[in-house]
Write a protein that holds these residues in place. Structure first.
Motif, short mmCIF file in Angstrom:
data_model
loop_
_atom_site.label_atom_id
_atom_site.label_comp_id
_atom_site.label_asym_id
_atom_site.label_seq_id
_atom_site.Cartn_x
_atom_site.Cartn_y
_atom_site.Cartn_z
N SER A 128 -7.75 8.60 9.01
CA SER A 128 -9.07 8.59 8.40
C SER A 128 -9.17 9.76 7.43
N VAL A 129 -9.75 9.52 6.26
CA VAL A 129 -9.91 10.58 5.26
C VAL A 129 -11.40 10.76 4.99
N PRO A 130 -11.78 11.88 4.38
CA PRO A 130 -13.20 12.13 4.10
C PRO A 130 -13.87 10.97 3.38
N ARG A 131 -15.16 10.81 3.61
CA ARG A 131 -15.98 9.75 3.04
C ARG A 131 -15.67 8.38 3.63
N ILE A 160 -2.34 5.80 4.41
CA ILE A 160 -1.14 5.81 5.24
C ILE A 160 -0.89 7.21 5.78
N ALA A 161 -0.58 7.29 7.06
CA ALA A 161 -0.30 8.58 7.68
C ALA A 161 1.01 9.14 7.12
N PRO A 162 1.01 10.39 6.65
CA PRO A 162 2.23 10.97 6.08
C PRO A 162 3.43 10.89 7.01
N HIS A 202 0.86 -1.18 0.00
CA HIS A 202 0.00 0.00 0.00
C HIS A 202 0.90 1.23 0.00
N LYS A 203 0.74 2.11 -0.98
CA LYS A 203 1.63 3.25 -1.19
C LYS A 203 1.13 4.50 -0.47
N PRO A 204 2.01 5.45 -0.21
CA PRO A 204 1.60 6.72 0.40
C PRO A 204 0.54 7.40 -0.44
N GLY A 205 -0.52 7.89 0.22
CA GLY A 205 -1.59 8.57 -0.49
C GLY A 205 -2.66 7.64 -1.03
N GLU A 206 -2.39 6.34 -1.03
CA GLU A 206 -3.37 5.36 -1.53
C GLU A 206 -4.42 5.11 -0.45
N VAL A 207 -5.68 5.13 -0.85
CA VAL A 207 -6.76 4.81 0.09
C VAL A 207 -6.84 3.30 0.23
N LEU A 208 -6.86 2.82 1.45
CA LEU A 208 -6.94 1.38 1.69
C LEU A 208 -8.29 0.83 1.24
N PRO A 209 -8.36 -0.48 1.02
CA PRO A 209 -9.67 -1.08 0.67
C PRO A 209 -10.71 -0.72 1.71
#
Length: 273
Positions: free
Chosen positions: A61-64, A69-71, A23-30
């Motif tokens: 946690s991101v919107p929606r 991954i935490a920066p 899982h890469k930086p900035g990628e939203v997890l499943p």
């Protein structure tokens, strides 16, 4: 383990995937729904697992309702990493490209990936399946069917190293590749997009030096070349020049030693030895 305690297993697996770069930086997890289906648990268990990773500072946690991954975590994970180098070494059979690759690997401690080394057992089995000699490297079957897969395996192995932030040294003839502007542009763009610096080395030597080395090496795959030497060298261009920006390494008896040329090259790209 009861379902309600499986959150630890899920959290650990996700943590491992993140550390491994899956899982890469900035990628939203499943989504929690997808993860619940994947693991065969309730969404509540997945939510608990994700909450564990949030508390540990691994994800945010991101919107929606998604997670990524935490920066700060990714920065800490890569704190000691430097921009990786990809060194592509090409040359005719017997030019000394594998030797140069090994010298560079010994100087840098970077992994060396030789096309023949990583593909030979499978290539030999494939050739025998096609009713060809396991040493065949000249037939249309080899060139058309097998050779592209060898280079695909080599490229995939390079990608694995880059994804881990590891510099890599790759050795192969690269004759077709280094003469193809489309391949060159695509390859440079691909590695650059992954955050790697790409360097191309072309190892050049005389026909006499090639023949001497091939005879001394005695590899079965060189048998046709040596038995049909005049036919083989008719297609050898000792002045071949890659279409990419490159460094020429000359490997003849009166040339500067390969180790000295290797050290000079590494110094030119700022690599420590």
């Amino acid at each position: 383990m009861t379902q309600r305690h499986r959150y630890r297993e899920i959290a650990q697996a996700l943590h491992t995937d993140i550390d491994a770069g899956i899982h890469k930086p900035g990628e939203v997890l499943p989504s929690s729904r997808n993860l619940a289906e994947q693991w065969g648990v309730s969404r509540g268990v997945v939510t608990q697992a994700l909450g564990t990773l949030v508390d540990a500072g691994v994800i945010i946690s991101v919107p929606r309702g998604g997670y990524e991954i935490a920066p700060g975590y990714e920065t800490a994970l890569r704190a000691s990493a430097t921009r990786p180098h990809v060194i592509l070494i090409g040359g005719y059979a017997g030019s000394g490209k594998s030797e140069l690759g090994r010298i560079l690997a010994r100087l840098t401690h970077w992994p060396i990936i030789d096309k023949d080394t990583i593909t030979r057992p499978v290539v030999e089995a494939a050739l025998e399946t096609l009713d060809r000699s396991y040493d065949d490297r000249e037939s249309d079957d080899y060139v058309r069917i097998i050779r592209p897969r060898e280079y695909e395996a080599l490229a995939s192995t390079i990608d694995e190293n880059i994804a881990c932030g590891t510099s890599v040294i790759a050795t192969a003839p690269y004759l077709r590749e280094f003469s193809d502007p489309t391949w060159a542009a695509r390859t440079i763009a691909h590695y650059t997009a992954q955050g790697a610096d790409v360097h191309v080395l072309w190892v050049r030597c005389s026909i006499e030096t090639m023949q001497l080395y091939l005879r001394r090496r005695g590899a079965g795959r060189d048998g046709w070349k040596l038995s049909n030497w005049n036919s083989y060298i008719a297609d050898v261009d000792t002045n071949f020049t890659p279409v990419l920006d490159h460094t020429v390494i000359v490997n003849d008896p009166d040339s500067e030693p390969l180790q000295d040329q290797a050290r000079a090259f590494l110094a030119s790209i700022g690599a420590s030895t």
